[in-house]
Design a protein around this motif. Structure first.
Motif, mmCIF file in Angstrom:
data_model
loop_
_atom_site.group_PDB
_atom_site.id
_atom_site.type_symbol
_atom_site.label_atom_id
_atom_site.label_comp_id
_atom_site.label_asym_id
_atom_site.label_seq_id
_atom_site.Cartn_x
_atom_site.Cartn_y
_atom_site.Cartn_z
ATOM 1 N N LEU A 192 0.673 -1.220 -0.219
ATOM 2 C CA LEU A 192 0.010 0.057 0.012
ATOM 3 C C LEU A 192 0.982 1.198 0.022
ATOM 4 C CD1 LEU A 192 -2.404 -1.256 2.650
ATOM 5 C CD2 LEU A 192 -2.957 -0.904 0.217
ATOM 6 N N PRO A 193 0.111 2.552 -0.511
ATOM 7 C CA PRO A 193 1.416 3.586 -0.749
ATOM 8 C C PRO A 193 1.517 4.077 0.707
ATOM 9 C CG PRO A 193 -1.162 4.046 -1.305
ATOM 10 C CD PRO A 193 -1.112 2.430 -1.160
ATOM 11 N N ILE A 194 0.565 3.925 1.561
ATOM 12 C CA ILE A 194 0.995 4.465 2.985
ATOM 13 C C ILE A 194 0.336 3.272 4.070
ATOM 14 C CG2 ILE A 194 0.656 6.960 2.533
ATOM 15 C CD1 ILE A 194 -2.083 6.630 3.729
ATOM 16 N N ASP A 195 0.727 3.423 5.469
ATOM 17 C CA ASP A 195 0.477 2.390 6.456
ATOM 18 C C ASP A 195 -0.697 3.388 7.016
ATOM 19 O OD1 ASP A 195 -0.177 0.930 8.117
ATOM 20 O OD2 ASP A 195 1.768 1.306 9.488
ATOM 21 N N PRO A 196 -2.026 2.837 6.845
ATOM 22 C CA PRO A 196 -3.071 3.686 7.599
ATOM 23 C C PRO A 196 -3.316 3.614 8.936
ATOM 24 C CG PRO A 196 -3.977 1.844 6.364
ATOM 25 C CD PRO A 196 -2.542 1.988 5.991
ATOM 26 N N LEU A 197 -2.250 2.616 9.691
ATOM 27 C CA LEU A 197 -2.383 2.466 10.925
ATOM 28 C C LEU A 197 -1.395 3.295 11.693
ATOM 29 C CD1 LEU A 197 -2.535 -1.507 11.533
ATOM 30 C CD2 LEU A 197 -4.521 0.334 11.576
ATOM 31 N N GLY A 198 -0.617 3.976 10.614
ATOM 32 C CA GLY A 198 0.487 4.943 11.312
ATOM 33 C C GLY A 198 1.533 4.254 12.186
ATOM 34 N N ARG A 199 1.782 3.107 11.807
ATOM 35 C CA ARG A 199 2.889 2.352 12.424
ATOM 36 C C ARG A 199 4.121 2.752 11.698
ATOM 37 N NH1 ARG A 199 0.061 -3.588 12.380
ATOM 38 N NH2 ARG A 199 -1.334 -3.503 14.277
ATOM 39 N N LEU A 200 3.927 2.980 10.472
ATOM 40 C CA LEU A 200 5.169 3.683 9.746
ATOM 41 C C LEU A 200 4.603 5.152 9.259
ATOM 42 C CD1 LEU A 200 5.943 0.637 7.390
ATOM 43 C CD2 LEU A 200 7.343 1.516 9.146
ATOM 44 N N GLU A 201 5.245 6.058 9.658
ATOM 45 C CA GLU A 201 5.016 7.561 9.621
ATOM 46 C C GLU A 201 5.085 7.767 8.077
ATOM 47 O OE1 GLU A 201 5.448 11.750 11.510
ATOM 48 O OE2 GLU A 201 6.160 10.037 12.786
ATOM 49 N N SER A 202 4.185 8.632 7.488
ATOM 50 C CA SER A 202 4.271 8.898 6.134
ATOM 51 C C SER A 202 4.213 10.558 6.180
ATOM 52 C CB SER A 202 2.998 8.457 5.195
ATOM 53 O OG SER A 202 3.082 7.162 5.110
ATOM 54 N N GLY A 203 4.903 11.109 5.197
ATOM 55 C CA GLY A 203 4.876 12.545 5.197
ATOM 56 C C GLY A 203 3.429 12.909 4.527
ATOM 57 N N ILE A 204 3.292 14.390 4.857
ATOM 58 C CA ILE A 204 1.836 14.841 4.578
ATOM 59 C C ILE A 204 1.727 14.611 2.991
ATOM 60 C CG2 ILE A 204 2.676 17.219 4.397
ATOM 61 C CD1 ILE A 204 -0.257 18.028 5.182
ATOM 62 N N ASP A 205 2.430 14.930 2.075
ATOM 63 C CA ASP A 205 2.228 14.675 0.729
ATOM 64 C C ASP A 205 1.819 13.264 0.345
ATOM 65 O OD1 ASP A 205 2.550 17.374 -0.213
ATOM 66 O OD2 ASP A 205 4.783 17.354 -0.150
#
Length: 428
Positions: A103-116
Motif C-alpha cells: 500500500l502507498p501508506i500505512d493507515p495504522l500509522g505504524r510507519l509514518e508518512s509525510g503529508i504529501d
C-alpha cells in the motif's frame, strides 16, 4: 453476494451476547493461532475482534491482506482479550474486496508518512483513526454552525461560484472561458449576500471559494471553505456578538460530543472564555509601540505585529475599527470618517474572520469605488439593488479551514481539508 450489514460495530456491546449480527469493514490486523485466526475488523464507527474457526472460514482468510474489506455473519460473545469487551465468532465470511500490497501508506500509522504521501492516498489515509477524527470533528463543527445560525433566524443560501466580473475589485481571481465569454471563480459571496438581505434579511452560506494567490504557507489555500453571514438591521457590533457566540458554541459542542475524536488526536478541547478581548486598531498601535514596534496610523499590521498582539491577547480576540482606507469599498465609516465599522477575529497571528457594517447608500458606494480606483460601471448589476430599498446590514466571513486548524490544534491547514488545493497541488 449479499453486501448489507445489520449493525455498525460501534453499536455492539457485551450485553448483546448470543445475538446474531452481520458486520462489515476493513481488516486492520490478523493473527493465526493454530486452529484459530483472530481478525481485527474496523468500520467507521468502531473496532471489534473476529474469531475465525473451521476449515472453510480459515481457508477464506488464509491469504487475506490487511485493509481488505470483509463481511462477517456471526455471534456476539464475551472476549478474554485485553483490548475488547466482546468479540464476534464468525459463522460465515465474505471477502468483498482485497487490498493489493504494498500500500502507498500505512493507515495504522505504524510507519509514518509525510503529508504529501498521505494526501496522494487521502482515501486510504482516512482509515487512520487520527485522520478520521479530524473530519468527524469537521462534520460536528458544521452541524453546530448550521444549528446556531438557524436558531438565530438565518436562512441558508447558495450563491454562484462562476461570476462574470471581478466583483470585489480583487486581482487574485481565477479566470476561465465561459463559452464565448470571460468568467471568474468567486473569491467570496460578498456582493450577492448583501443583495439577499433586501428580501431575506438574515442569510448564511457555507461553501467553497477561490483565490489565485501563490502563497506557500501553512495557512493559505487556493480553494477554501468560508462561512458567511449577512444580516439586515444589525450593526457591526451585533454580528461580532453572533460570531463570538458561534465560536463558543462550536468549541462547547465538540468538547462534549466528540470525546473519542479528541482521544484519537491526543488533544483536549475546551470552550474559550467569553467575551473575547476587543482591541481597536488605535489601541493595537499603542500596544505595539510599547513593545518597540513603531507604526503610524494607516499602516497595515504584518504577521510580526499580529504575533506580538497574540502574545498580549492569548486565545481569540477582535481587532476593531480599522482605518477606512485599509478596508474594501463596501465597508461603512464611523463618525470619525477615517475609521471603519469593521473587525477581524484573530487567534494569535491567524486571521479567522473579517467583517463589518456595509454601506447601503448607493451614492456613497459609488464615491468609495472611485476613491479606490475602481470603475462604478463594473458594479452596476450590484448597485441596482441598492435603488430598490436596501436595508442597513452587516456581516462577516469566517474561514472554516483555519477554524478547524485552531480547534484540532494542528498547524498546517492542509491537514484539515480532505483534498486541499494550493499552488502546487491539483491532484488527486
Amino acid at each position: 453476494m449479499d453486501i448489507q450489514k445489520t449493525h455498525n460495530i460501534g453499536t455492539l456491546g457485551p450485553s448483546m451476547k448470543g445475538q446474531k449480527v452481520t458486520v462489515a469493514g476493513w481488516v486492520e490486523d490478523l493473527r493465526e493461532l493454530g486452529k484459530l485466526t483472530f481478525l481485527t475488523l474496523r468500520d467507521v464507527t468502531g473496532v471489534s475482534q473476529i474469531v475465525v474457526a473451521g476449515p472453510d472460514n480459515l481457508a477464506q482468510v488464509k491469504d487475506l491482506t490487511r485493509q481488505s474489506v470483509v463481511r462477517i455473519l456471526g455471534t456476539v460473545q464475551e472476549s478474554k482479550a485485553r483490548d475488547f469487551t466482546f468479540e464476534i465468532k464468525a459463522d460465515t465470511i465474505d471477502v468483498l474486496s482485497r487490498a493489493v500490497h504494498p500500500l502507498p501508506i500505512d493507515p495504522l500509522g505504524r510507519l509514518e508518512s509525510g503529508i504529501d504521501n498521505r494526501l496522494n492516498a487521502r482515501a486510504l489515509d482516512l482509515r487512520n483513526q487520527k485522520t478520521a477524527a479530524i473530519f468527524k470533528l469537521r462534520h460536528n463543527t458544521l452541524l453546530c454552525i448550521r444549528k446556531t445560525l438557524t436558531d438565530l433566524g438565518f436562512l441558508e443560501v447558495n450563491t454562484p461560484k462562476i461570476i462574470g466580473s471581478a466583483s470585489e475589485g480583487g486581482a487574485n481571481l481565477f479566470s476561465l472561458k465561459y463559452f464565448d465569454k470571460q468568467a471568474y471563480l468567486a473569491q467570496s459571496p460578498q456582493l450577492y449576500k448583501e443583495q439577499l438581505t433586501l428580501g431575506l434579511e438574515r442569510i448564511f452560506e457555507i461553501s467553497s471559494f477561490y483565490r489565485a494567490e501563490k502563497s506557500h504557507t501553512v495557512r493559505h489555500l487556493t480553494e477554501f471553505t468560508s462561512i458567511d453571514i449577512e444580516a439586515a438591521f444589525m450593526d457591526y457590533t451585533d454580528v461580532m456578538q453572533i460570531l463570538e457566540s458561534l465560536v463558543v458554541n462550536v468549541f462547547e459542542y465538540v468538547e462534549k460530543n466528540c470525546i473519542s475524536e479528541q482521544k484519537s488526536l491526543g488533544i483536549e478541547i475546551k470552550k474559550p472564555k467569553a467575551p473575547f478581548d476587543r482591541v481597536t486598531y488605535t489601541q493595537a498601535i499603542e500596544e505595539l509601540g510599547k513593545q518597540g514596534l513603531e507604526l503610524q496610523f494607516g499602516d497595515d499590521l504584518l504577521d510580526s505585529h499580529l504575533r506580538k498582539l497574540g502574545e498580549l491577547h492569548p486565545g481569540f480576540y477582535f481587532l476593531t475599527d480599522w482605518p477606512l482606507k485599509l478596508k474594501p469599498f463596501y465597508i461603512h465609516e464611523k463618525d470619525d470618517p477615517s475609521l471603519s465599522k469593521s473587525f477581524d477575529l484573530q487567534y494569535g497571528y491567524l486571521e479567522l474572520s473579517s467583517g463589518g457594517r456595509r454601506l447601503h447608500d448607493p451614492q456613497k458606494i459609488r464615491a468609495r469605488l472611485v476613491e479606490q480606483g475602481l470603475n462604478p460601471a463594473q458594479f452596476e448589476d450590484h448597485l441596482r439593488a441598492f435603488d430598490w430599498g436596501m436595508p442597513p446590514h452587516s456581516g462577516w466571513g469566517l474561514g472554516l479551514d483555519r477554524l478547524m486548524a485552531v480547534l484540532t490544534q494542528i498547524d498546517n491547514v492542509r491537514e484539515v481539508v480532505l483534498y486541499p488545493r494550493d499552488p502546487e497541488r491539483l491532484f488527486p
